[in-house]
Every structure is written in C-alpha cells, then in structure tokens.
Design a protein around this motif. Structure first.
Motif, mmCIF file in Angstrom:
data_model
loop_
_atom_site.group_PDB
_atom_site.id
_atom_site.type_symbol
_atom_site.label_atom_id
_atom_site.label_comp_id
_atom_site.label_asym_id
_atom_site.label_seq_id
_atom_site.Cartn_x
_atom_site.Cartn_y
_atom_site.Cartn_z
ATOM 1 N N ASP A 11 -2.286 -2.807 -17.585
ATOM 2 C CA ASP A 11 -2.212 -3.873 -16.579
ATOM 3 C C ASP A 11 -0.846 -4.552 -16.687
ATOM 4 O OD1 ASP A 11 -4.290 -6.856 -16.044
ATOM 5 O OD2 ASP A 11 -2.373 -6.240 -15.200
ATOM 6 N N ILE A 12 -0.075 -4.487 -15.644
ATOM 7 C CA ILE A 12 1.300 -5.012 -15.676
ATOM 8 C C ILE A 12 1.338 -6.509 -15.972
ATOM 9 C CG2 ILE A 12 1.609 -5.590 -13.222
ATOM 10 C CD1 ILE A 12 4.312 -4.032 -13.423
ATOM 11 N N ALA A 23 4.591 -5.395 -6.382
ATOM 12 C CA ALA A 23 4.572 -4.630 -5.115
ATOM 13 C C ALA A 23 3.991 -5.571 -4.064
ATOM 14 C CB ALA A 23 3.734 -3.373 -5.267
ATOM 15 N N ASN A 25 4.113 -7.922 -0.223
ATOM 16 C CA ASN A 25 4.282 -7.660 1.214
ATOM 17 C C ASN A 25 5.371 -8.593 1.725
ATOM 18 O OD1 ASN A 25 3.086 -10.242 2.125
ATOM 19 N ND2 ASN A 25 1.227 -9.371 1.248
ATOM 20 N N GLY A 31 -1.530 -11.162 -1.976
ATOM 21 C CA GLY A 31 -2.327 -10.131 -1.285
ATOM 22 C C GLY A 31 -3.324 -9.539 -2.252
ATOM 23 N N GLY A 32 -3.596 -8.237 -2.094
ATOM 24 C CA GLY A 32 -4.549 -7.588 -2.996
ATOM 25 C C GLY A 32 -3.800 -6.856 -4.101
ATOM 26 N N GLY A 33 -4.402 -5.777 -4.577
ATOM 27 C CA GLY A 33 -3.729 -4.886 -5.537
ATOM 28 C C GLY A 33 -2.978 -5.614 -6.643
ATOM 29 N N VAL A 34 -1.822 -5.051 -6.983
ATOM 30 C CA VAL A 34 -1.063 -5.640 -8.097
ATOM 31 C C VAL A 34 -0.531 -7.028 -7.707
ATOM 32 C CG1 VAL A 34 1.208 -4.620 -7.514
ATOM 33 C CG2 VAL A 34 0.615 -5.078 -9.899
ATOM 34 N N ASP A 35 -0.269 -7.227 -6.424
ATOM 35 C CA ASP A 35 0.188 -8.539 -5.916
ATOM 36 C C ASP A 35 -0.862 -9.609 -6.259
ATOM 37 O OD1 ASP A 35 1.308 -9.560 -2.547
ATOM 38 O OD2 ASP A 35 1.653 -10.420 -4.535
ATOM 39 N N ALA A 115 3.572 1.404 -9.657
ATOM 40 C CA ALA A 115 3.944 2.519 -8.756
ATOM 41 C C ALA A 115 3.947 1.982 -7.317
ATOM 42 C CB ALA A 115 2.954 3.661 -8.911
ATOM 43 N N SER A 117 4.024 1.063 -3.555
ATOM 44 C CA SER A 117 3.554 1.673 -2.302
ATOM 45 C C SER A 117 2.454 2.717 -2.449
ATOM 46 C CB SER A 117 4.719 2.305 -1.505
ATOM 47 O OG SER A 117 5.463 1.297 -0.845
ATOM 48 N N THR A 118 2.032 3.016 -3.659
ATOM 49 C CA THR A 118 1.038 4.103 -3.832
ATOM 50 C C THR A 118 -0.405 3.615 -3.705
ATOM 51 O OG1 THR A 118 0.905 3.804 -6.233
ATOM 52 C CG2 THR A 118 2.569 5.354 -5.406
ATOM 53 N N GLY A 119 -0.610 2.351 -3.436
ATOM 54 C CA GLY A 119 -1.970 1.828 -3.250
ATOM 55 C C GLY A 119 -2.239 1.578 -1.782
ATOM 56 N N VAL A 120 -2.351 0.324 -1.438
ATOM 57 C CA VAL A 120 -2.643 -0.091 -0.045
ATOM 58 C C VAL A 120 -1.663 0.535 0.947
ATOM 59 C CG1 VAL A 120 -2.594 -2.114 1.496
ATOM 60 C CG2 VAL A 120 -3.712 -2.262 -0.736
ATOM 61 N N TYR A 121 -0.402 0.698 0.516
ATOM 62 C CA TYR A 121 0.613 1.192 1.461
ATOM 63 C C TYR A 121 0.615 2.707 1.617
ATOM 64 C CZ TYR A 121 2.723 -3.406 2.385
ATOM 65 O OH TYR A 121 2.946 -4.703 2.811
ATOM 66 N N PHE A 155 -1.573 2.089 -13.723
ATOM 67 C CA PHE A 155 -2.890 1.447 -13.713
ATOM 68 C C PHE A 155 -4.011 2.467 -13.667
ATOM 69 C CE2 PHE A 155 -4.901 -2.470 -13.853
ATOM 70 C CZ PHE A 155 -5.857 -2.647 -12.874
HETATM 71 N N1 APR Z 1 -1.081 -3.360 -13.127
HETATM 72 C C1 APR Z 1 -0.330 -2.261 -12.821
HETATM 73 N N2 APR Z 1 -0.467 -1.570 -11.678
HETATM 74 C C2 APR Z 1 -1.413 -2.004 -10.812
HETATM 75 C C3 APR Z 1 -2.227 -3.134 -11.048
HETATM 76 C C4 APR Z 1 -2.025 -3.819 -12.274
HETATM 77 N N3 APR Z 1 -2.736 -4.906 -12.587
HETATM 78 N N4 APR Z 1 -3.069 -3.287 -9.987
HETATM 79 C C5 APR Z 1 -2.802 -2.283 -9.136
HETATM 80 N N5 APR Z 1 -1.811 -1.502 -9.630
HETATM 81 C C6 APR Z 1 -1.206 -0.300 -9.066
HETATM 82 C C7 APR Z 1 -2.051 0.483 -8.084
HETATM 83 O O1 APR Z 1 -2.983 1.319 -8.791
HETATM 84 C C8 APR Z 1 -0.964 1.296 -7.397
HETATM 85 O O2 APR Z 1 -0.661 2.447 -8.187
HETATM 86 O O3 APR Z 1 -0.084 -0.696 -8.298
HETATM 87 C C9 APR Z 1 0.254 0.367 -7.419
HETATM 88 C C10 APR Z 1 0.597 -0.238 -6.063
HETATM 89 O O4 APR Z 1 -0.607 -0.498 -5.354
HETATM 90 P P1 APR Z 1 -0.802 -1.859 -4.488
HETATM 91 O O5 APR Z 1 -0.945 -2.987 -5.398
HETATM 92 O O6 APR Z 1 -1.892 -1.582 -3.502
HETATM 93 O O7 APR Z 1 0.594 -2.036 -3.723
HETATM 94 P P2 APR Z 1 1.215 -1.245 -2.494
HETATM 95 O O8 APR Z 1 0.605 0.104 -2.320
HETATM 96 O O9 APR Z 1 2.699 -1.346 -2.678
HETATM 97 O O10 APR Z 1 0.761 -2.119 -1.244
HETATM 98 C C11 APR Z 1 1.287 -3.410 -1.106
HETATM 99 O O11 APR Z 1 -0.868 -4.377 -0.998
HETATM 100 O O12 APR Z 1 -1.671 -5.934 -2.440
HETATM 101 C C12 APR Z 1 -1.110 -5.776 -1.211
HETATM 102 O O13 APR Z 1 0.131 -7.797 -0.851
HETATM 103 C C13 APR Z 1 0.244 -6.416 -1.120
HETATM 104 O O14 APR Z 1 0.372 -6.093 1.226
HETATM 105 C C14 APR Z 1 0.850 -5.626 -0.008
HETATM 106 C C15 APR Z 1 0.342 -4.215 -0.269
#
Ligand code: APR
Length: 179
Positions: A11-12, A23, A25, A31-35, A115, A117-121, A155
């Motif tokens: 976990d970063i 990562a 927006n 937002g969600g994810g790592v943000d 990583a 952009s590899t999640g939501v994006y 992650f």
């Molecule tokens: N630690 C490390 N990596 C993480 C964590 C964490 N706690 N949580 C998620 N990740 C990883 C995800 O598994 C993925 O590999 O971060 C990477 C990026 O995923 P997202 O967080 O979904 O980011 P991204 O794909 O860049 O999309 C950005 O998502 O959360 C919203 O506000 C953000 O709108 C923006 C969009």
C-alpha cells in the motif's frame, strides 16, 4: 541502474520515503483508487492544499505536503484515460518524467509510484508497466548526477509480476514479440 529501482508489493500510503505519487484526476479534489486511499491516509488538510492548486493537466504533476502520511510529500499526477491512441503513451510517459523532475526540484531522493492509469483509467497493465519502467530507466540515465531511488509500489500480484519481469530484463523478450 536497476539497483536504483525497487519493486515492492503493498500500500503506497505506508511508504516512508520522501514522496509518494498519486494517480489523481484533473480536479485534484480526490476520487477512488489510490487517490482515495492517499486522501484518507493524509487527512483533510491534503484536500485543502489541493484546492489551492487549480487542478492539473493530464501528464503534468503538482506537489503538496504529505500531512498525516509517512511520506513528506505527495506528487499528484494525472494519467491518461486509456483511448488506444498514440497520445496515451506520450501522456503516461510525461506523468513519470514530470513527477521525477518535480521531485528533483524539491530535493526528493526516495519516491514511490503506483501503476498510473492501470485502474479506473483502464490502461492495459501489460502496456503501461513497460512504459513506466522504461521512462524511469531513461530519467535515471539522464540524471546520473542526482541520487534518486524509485520504488514501484504494486497493489496487486499482476502488476507486481509485470514489473518483476521488466526488472529481470523481460522487455527484451517482449520486444521479441514484435511489440
Ligand atoms: N497503493 C498502491 N497502489 C494502489 C493503491 C494503494 N493503496 N490503491 C490502488 N492502487 C493501484 C491500482 O491497483 C492500480 O494499479 O493504483 C493503480 C492505479 O489505479 P487507480 O487508483 O484506479 O488510478 P487510475 O487508473 O490512474 O485512475 C485515476 O481514479 O481514483 C480515481 O481520482 C482518481 O479519477 C482518478 C482515476
């Protein structure tokens, strides 16, 4: 050169180096994810500072304090929303390059990336990881005079395996596949 690149699973928000990269927006308002994870861990003062930054363009990077995080700084960068166009790679490379340049400007020497952009994006992981890895290698080669240690904080297992393959020189195999 690889000794300056570390690949870890975790976990970063727990990274205790100088800076972590978010990562984000373009609004920089969370937002969600790592943000989401970074804002939750840093506390509400992070959002307060982000509100003063007037957002961030795709591929660019802005810096704030880390507040309740272990890391002293957060570098917020906005990855491309995957479209399949050539510009995706250009924007993704810019995220890593601009984050590292901003880190150098702030005398940061240990930094962790998710990583981007590899999640939501939706950036395909097997494309995004080599782009990230190669750009960091290129930056380190162009900044030999500056002591920088880069950690890819993965992650999930898939991302971790992809980065580990890169670190073992796997991209030469990949290039053999005509990529
Ligand atoms: N630690 C490390 N990596 C993480 C964590 C964490 N706690 N949580 C998620 N990740 C990883 C995800 O598994 C993925 O590999 O971060 C990477 C990026 O995923 P997202 O967080 O979904 O980011 P991204 O794909 O860049 O999309 C950005 O998502 O959360 C919203 O506000 C953000 O709108 C923006 C969009």
């Amino acid at each position: 050169m690889n000794k300056k690149i570390l690949i870890q699973k975790g976990d970063i928000t727990k990274f205790d180096g100088d800076a972590i990269v978010n990562a984000a927006n373009r609004s920089l308002l969370g937002g969600g994810g790592v943000d989401g994870a970074i804002h939750r861990a840093a506390g509400t003062l992070l959002l307060e500072e982000c509100k003063t930054l007037n957002g961030c363009k795709t591929g660019e990077a802005k810096i704030t304090k880390g507040y309740d995080l272990e890391a002293k700084y957060v570098i917020h960068t906005v990855g491309p929303i995957y479209s399949g166009k050539d510009t995706d790679k250009i924007f993704l490379e810019s995220c890593y390059k601009n984050s590292l340049n901003l880190a150098r400007e702030n005398d940061i020497h240990t930094i962790a990336f998710p990583a981007i952009s590899t999640g939501v994006y939706g950036y395909p992981k097997e494309e995004a990881v080599p782009i990230a890895f190669d750009m960091v290698i290129k930056w380190l080669e162009e900044n030999k005079d500056y002591n920088m240690e880069v950690t890819f904080m993965c992650f999930n297992d898939e991302i971790y395996r992809l980065f580990m393959t890169m670190n073992l020189g796997g991209r030469s195999g990949r290039r053999g596949q005509g990529k």
